[in-house]
Write an enzyme that holds these catalytic residues in place. Sequence first.
Site, short mmCIF file in Angstrom:
data_model
loop_
_atom_site.label_atom_id
_atom_site.label_comp_id
_atom_site.label_asym_id
_atom_site.label_seq_id
_atom_site.Cartn_x
_atom_site.Cartn_y
_atom_site.Cartn_z
N ASP A 1 43.67 5.52 8.64
CA ASP A 1 44.93 4.80 8.76
C ASP A 1 45.23 4.49 10.22
O ASP A 1 44.92 5.30 11.11
CB ASP A 1 46.06 5.64 8.15
N ASN B 1 44.71 1.19 11.79
CA ASN B 1 44.00 0.08 12.44
C ASN B 1 44.96 -1.01 12.91
O ASN B 1 44.84 -1.52 14.02
CB ASN B 1 42.99 -0.54 11.47
N ARG C 1 45.54 -7.80 13.40
CA ARG C 1 45.14 -6.63 12.64
C ARG C 1 43.63 -6.59 12.41
O ARG C 1 43.02 -5.52 12.39
CB ARG C 1 45.87 -6.62 11.30
N GLU D 1 46.23 -1.13 -3.82
CA GLU D 1 47.52 -1.66 -3.34
C GLU D 1 47.34 -2.60 -2.15
O GLU D 1 48.26 -3.37 -1.83
CB GLU D 1 48.44 -0.49 -2.93
N ASN D 2 46.18 -2.57 -1.51
CA ASN D 2 45.97 -3.43 -0.33
C ASN D 2 45.88 -4.91 -0.68
O ASN D 2 45.91 -5.76 0.22
CB ASN D 2 44.70 -3.01 0.42
N TRP D 3 45.78 -5.24 -1.97
CA TRP D 3 45.78 -6.66 -2.37
C TRP D 3 47.10 -7.33 -2.01
O TRP D 3 47.17 -8.57 -1.98
CB TRP D 3 45.53 -6.79 -3.87
N ARG E 1 48.41 -7.32 0.85
CA ARG E 1 48.36 -7.74 2.25
C ARG E 1 48.05 -9.24 2.36
O ARG E 1 47.58 -9.85 1.40
CB ARG E 1 47.31 -6.91 3.00
#
EC number: 2.5.1.-
Length: 246
Positions: free
Chosen positions: A20, A22, A33, A67-69, A71
């Site tokens: 975690d 980045n 990012r 859950e990163n979808w 972003r």
Amino acid sequence: MAASEAASVSVPRHVAIIMDGNGRWAAARGRPRAFGHRAGVEAVRRTVRAAGELGITHLTLFGFSTENWRRPAEEIDALFDLLRRFVDADLDRLESEGVRVRIIGRRDNLSPDLRAIVERAEARTASNEDFTLTIAFNYGSRDEIVRAARALAERVRQGEIAPEDIDAERFACHLDTVGLPDPDLVIRTSGERRTSNFLLWQSAYAEFVFLDVFWPDFSREHLEGALAEFAGRERRYGGVKLHGTA
């Protein structure tokens, strides 16, 4: 990947890391990012090398969650591209060093080329036994548990097993991590103190270490510090230590 002769008997067999920070690392430098994610790949390379040298035999890294979808699309594309680049650049070396690569998580909603990359990495290293690198990609522990429950329910519906045949061991055999030992130590970087839907079933008795360092800055020294903290803890797995016993 040979373990260091100086490795302590207290070194955990399996270490899992929530990588975690980045994005915040990049923002602090006025960069996008994606720049932080690229730096994070270098931290992955350092950590894989250090883990093997320190006597760890299983390393699991949380790369991309279900859950990163949520972003931005450009960030997701950059993360997927990094997986492609990592496999292309590192697979030959990992294979030659005895590293087995496993990818856990859903694959049904990945693009065909990403699924092919995942399958190629696993197939080429399947016979390696010195060190197992597991990457949790498109992974969420709740999703994994639901998929396992559905698989068991289907087996019951088909008459293959009875409901009373289902126990913790049989359930674990339907998780993505089947064949892997449960993690002994879970590390999270960036200063956050939560598990973020990572290995919820498997880490039931894991020790947790939270570090105030962003993932791109994670080094061998940080890993050694986490291992030293782990070595100083007493693991009882729900039992109690009686006075006067070792």
